[in-house]
Every structure is written in structure tokens, then in C-alpha cells.
Write an enzyme that holds these catalytic residues in place. Structure first.
Site, mmCIF file in Angstrom:
data_model
loop_
_atom_site.group_PDB
_atom_site.id
_atom_site.type_symbol
_atom_site.label_atom_id
_atom_site.label_comp_id
_atom_site.label_asym_id
_atom_site.label_seq_id
_atom_site.Cartn_x
_atom_site.Cartn_y
_atom_site.Cartn_z
ATOM 1 N N GLY A 12 0.950 -1.272 0.330
ATOM 2 C CA GLY A 12 -0.022 0.084 0.139
ATOM 3 C C GLY A 12 0.703 1.294 0.079
ATOM 4 N N VAL A 63 -3.043 -7.708 -1.730
ATOM 5 C CA VAL A 63 -2.973 -8.718 0.077
ATOM 6 C C VAL A 63 -3.302 -10.170 0.212
ATOM 7 C CG1 VAL A 63 -1.497 -6.684 0.190
ATOM 8 C CG2 VAL A 63 -3.883 -7.293 1.135
ATOM 9 N N TYR A 154 -12.621 -4.165 11.971
ATOM 10 C CA TYR A 154 -10.809 -3.996 11.597
ATOM 11 C C TYR A 154 -10.220 -3.927 13.537
ATOM 12 C CZ TYR A 154 -8.383 0.303 10.565
ATOM 13 O OH TYR A 154 -6.920 1.384 10.734
HETATM 14 P P1 NAD Z 1 -5.142 4.866 2.880
HETATM 15 O O1 NAD Z 1 -6.711 3.466 2.243
HETATM 16 O O2 NAD Z 1 -4.992 5.805 2.211
HETATM 17 O O3 NAD Z 1 -3.988 3.820 2.461
HETATM 18 C C1 NAD Z 1 -4.874 1.999 2.393
HETATM 19 C C2 NAD Z 1 -3.692 1.328 1.295
HETATM 20 O O4 NAD Z 1 -3.941 0.234 1.627
HETATM 21 C C3 NAD Z 1 -3.481 1.456 -0.079
HETATM 22 O O5 NAD Z 1 -2.486 2.260 -0.458
HETATM 23 C C4 NAD Z 1 -4.033 0.703 -0.886
HETATM 24 O O6 NAD Z 1 -3.802 0.705 -2.489
HETATM 25 C C5 NAD Z 1 -3.868 -0.327 -0.348
HETATM 26 N N1 NAD Z 1 -5.120 -1.204 -0.460
HETATM 27 C C6 NAD Z 1 -5.843 -1.814 0.660
HETATM 28 N N2 NAD Z 1 -6.736 -3.184 0.088
HETATM 29 C C7 NAD Z 1 -5.825 -3.527 -0.813
HETATM 30 C C8 NAD Z 1 -5.187 -4.614 -1.433
HETATM 31 N N3 NAD Z 1 -5.968 -5.947 -1.242
HETATM 32 N N4 NAD Z 1 -4.389 -5.156 -1.795
HETATM 33 C C9 NAD Z 1 -2.510 -4.508 -1.444
HETATM 34 N N5 NAD Z 1 -3.552 -3.030 -0.934
HETATM 35 C C10 NAD Z 1 -3.981 -2.819 -0.959
HETATM 36 O O7 NAD Z 1 -4.912 4.712 4.246
HETATM 37 P P2 NAD Z 1 -4.378 5.147 5.100
HETATM 38 O O8 NAD Z 1 -4.513 5.788 6.006
HETATM 39 O O9 NAD Z 1 -2.851 5.531 4.668
HETATM 40 O O10 NAD Z 1 -3.657 3.983 6.271
HETATM 41 C C11 NAD Z 1 -2.561 3.096 5.877
HETATM 42 C C12 NAD Z 1 -2.195 1.890 7.274
HETATM 43 O O11 NAD Z 1 -2.681 2.490 8.095
HETATM 44 C C13 NAD Z 1 -3.696 0.934 7.254
HETATM 45 O O12 NAD Z 1 -3.153 -0.445 7.982
HETATM 46 C C14 NAD Z 1 -4.318 1.911 8.035
HETATM 47 O O13 NAD Z 1 -5.694 1.268 9.235
HETATM 48 C C15 NAD Z 1 -3.603 1.839 9.180
HETATM 49 N N6 NAD Z 1 -4.407 3.424 9.849
HETATM 50 C C16 NAD Z 1 -4.915 4.191 9.285
HETATM 51 C C17 NAD Z 1 -4.865 5.465 10.519
HETATM 52 C C18 NAD Z 1 -5.300 6.407 9.908
HETATM 53 O O14 NAD Z 1 -6.071 7.539 10.420
HETATM 54 N N7 NAD Z 1 -5.139 6.919 8.127
HETATM 55 C C19 NAD Z 1 -5.246 5.407 11.407
HETATM 56 C C20 NAD Z 1 -4.696 3.808 12.160
HETATM 57 C C21 NAD Z 1 -4.078 2.853 11.139
#
Ligand code: NAD
Length: 246
Positions: A12, A63, A154
Site C-alpha cells: 500500500g 494482498v 477492523y
Molecule cells: P489509505 O486508504 O490511504 O491507504 C491504504 C492502502 O492500502 C492503499 O495504498 C491501498 O491501495 C492499500 N490496499 C487496500 N487494499 C489492498 C489490497 N487488497 N491489496 C494491496 N493493497 C491494498 O489509508 P492509510 O490511512 O494510509 O492507511 C494505511 C494503514 O494505516 C492501514 O493499515 C490503516 O488501517 C492504518 N491506520 C490508519 C489510520 C488513519 O487514521 N489514517 C489510523 C490507524 C491505522
């Protein structure tokens, strides 16, 4: 915190936290393979890396698909060698109250956020064990610690990756491989852009630092965990949440 020449996979890596991590590792000298869900997304990562003088490339990856993971591993090993750093960042939400949650909503999130961590870690471990050096970092969430109504799927995955890291750390520590998690609070990315103003106001009132985090503030902690400065940290979760859950 040099990562000169280390081969790193960041799932990602096209946007948000993953893009910041991929760039952060690349700027520290790692050769980075940032994954995107489409060919065009992968090409955009390659272009971004080139514009920042980062070594590596974008690669398409789903993934949840074992064949797609196998294809990624074979491209990476052929072009660069065995990956030494794996950042399991890809993740999704698919919220609903449990009583209304469909099997699809449950398993989509479990497969993407948890089973993929199992699959990718296993795929990368053999090379790390041979090299007697490796770093695996899972991106968890404050929600895995606190829970959140409407996010039982989640939260289960994000608590799951912390337990996974703690267990795997015990299995592979003797091979000089560390396995850790980073649990972000609310970070300014596409994932949080969908929240309503009311939800954001409520969230901000629960964050002592009174602002959302920036993706780079997660990336710097991941980079630390991948560096030799963190060589004696394993099985740990670093909470990067503005003081939110305490
Ligand atoms: P985002 O939605 O911008 O990015 C998510 C990424 O995961 C994207 O690049 C997407 O293409 C990829 N992805 C989704 N499904 C996929 C698949 N089947 N195969 C391959 N890639 C896939 O979100 P983000 O905020 O950048 O999140 C990144 C990570 O951080 C995630 O695991 C999310 O749960 C975690 N997170 C985010 C936050 C927040 O507040 N933004 C908080 C805690 C944890």
C-alpha cells in the site's frame, strides 16, 4: 539511521501512510518496492521514486491473493534479491455494527488487514532467516487497543497484528529478525477524510495533542524500527497517537 542498500517491501505504498513510509525508507537509502493495487498505481510509485531519487519501483499487488503475493516475491527476488524489510501497511475499513455486519464485510477486512500479514511475512521470512537479518513492521491502529463501535472487524485485525508480531518475534528473534507494530491514532489520509465534521470534532477532543497526525509522523517511527538504532526492540507496539488512548 541509514538503511543503505536494504531491500524493503512496503504494501500500500501508493498513498497515505504507506507512501510516506516508502519515501522515508527510500530517503534513508533503502531500495524500496512500494505496492499499489493497479498497474497504473504501481507506475505512479515508480515515477514518484524517480523524482525523489529513491531506488526501487512500484509493483502491483493484491494482498488478499496468494498468487499475486507469489508474483511480487518472484519479481523482487529476481530484480533485487531477498527482501530484508517488510512493512505490512495495506489496510481497509468496512464498518458496520456487528448485528448488521455481513460475512463479506467481516472477511474483506480480516483477509486484507490480518491474513495478508501472515502471508507476506511468511513469504519474506525465509530470505531474512538465511541472511540472519530482518525487520517486519505491521501497521496496527489505536482502534486495536481501544475498540470502536462499528469497527469490530477492523479492531480485531489491528489487535491481531499486534499479537502476531509478539508471537513471531519469539519465533525468529534468534535469527536477528525483529517483528514490531506501530499503532497510529487518527492520521490525515484518505481513510480519515471520509469522517463527518461531527466525528472529527469528537475525535479531536479526545486527542491531547489536539490535531490529527501526519503520515510522515508514522513513517519516521517505522524507519526507526527498521534501523540498527532499534536492533534490541522486538515484539513491541509503538503507539503514535497524540496521547489519545491513555
Ligand atoms: P489509505 O486508504 O490511504 O491507504 C491504504 C492502502 O492500502 C492503499 O495504498 C491501498 O491501495 C492499500 N490496499 C487496500 N487494499 C489492498 C489490497 N487488497 N491489496 C494491496 N493493497 C491494498 O489509508 P492509510 O490511512 O494510509 O492507511 C494505511 C494503514 O494505516 C492501514 O493499515 C490503516 O488501517 C492504518 N491506520 C490508519 C489510520 C488513519 O487514521 N489514517 C489510523 C490507524 C491505522
Amino acid at each position: 539511521m541509514s538503511l543503505e542498500g536494504k531491500i524493503a517491501i512496503v504494501t500500500g505504498g501508493s498513498r497515505g501512510i504507506g507512501a510516506a513510509i516508502a519515501d522515508g525508507l527510500g530517503e534513508a537509502g533503502a531500495i524500496v518496492i512500494g505496492t499499489a493495487t493497479s498497474e497504473s498505481g504501481a507506475a505512479a510509485i515508480s515515477e514518484r521514486f524517480a523524482s525523489k531519487n529513491i531506488q526501487g519501483m512500484g509493483q502491483p499487488l493484491n494482498v488478499t491473493d496468494a498468487d499475486s503475493v507469489a508474483a511480487l516475491m518472484s519479481v523482487v527476488s529476481e530484480k533485487y534479491g531477498a527482501p530484508q524489510i517488510l512493512v505490512n501497511n495495506a489496510g481497509i475499513t468496512n464498518d458496520n455494527l456487528l448485528m448488521r455486519m455481513s460475512d463479506e464485510e467481516w472477511f474483506d477486512v480480516i483477509n486484507t488487514n490480518l491474513s495478508a500479514v501472515y502471508r507476506l511475512s511468511k513469504a519474506c521470512l525465509r530470505g531474512m532467516m538465511k541472511a540472519r537479518w530482518g525487520r517486519i513492521v505491521n501497521i496496527s491502529s489505536v482502534v486495536g487497543q481501544m475498540g470502536n463501535a462499528g469497527q469490530s472487524n477492523y479492531a480485531a485485525t489491528k489487535a491481531g497484528v499486534m499479537g502476531f508480531a509478539r508471537s513471531l518475534a519469539k519465533e525468529v528473534g534468534s535469527r536477528n529478525i525483529t517483528v514490531n507494530s506501530v499503532a497510529p491514532g487518527f492520521i490525515d489520509t484518505d481513510m480519515t477524510k471520509v469522517l463527518s465534521e461531527d466525528q472529527k470534532t469528537m475525535m479531536l477532543s479526545a486527542i491531547p495533542l489536539a490535531r490529527l497526525g501526519q503520515p510522515e509522523e508514522i513513517a519516521s517511527v517505522v524507519k526507526f524500527l527498521c534501523s540498527d538504532d532499534a536492533a534490541y526492540i522486538t515484539g513491541e507496539t509503538l503507539h503514535v497517537n497524540g496521547g489519545m488512548y491513555m
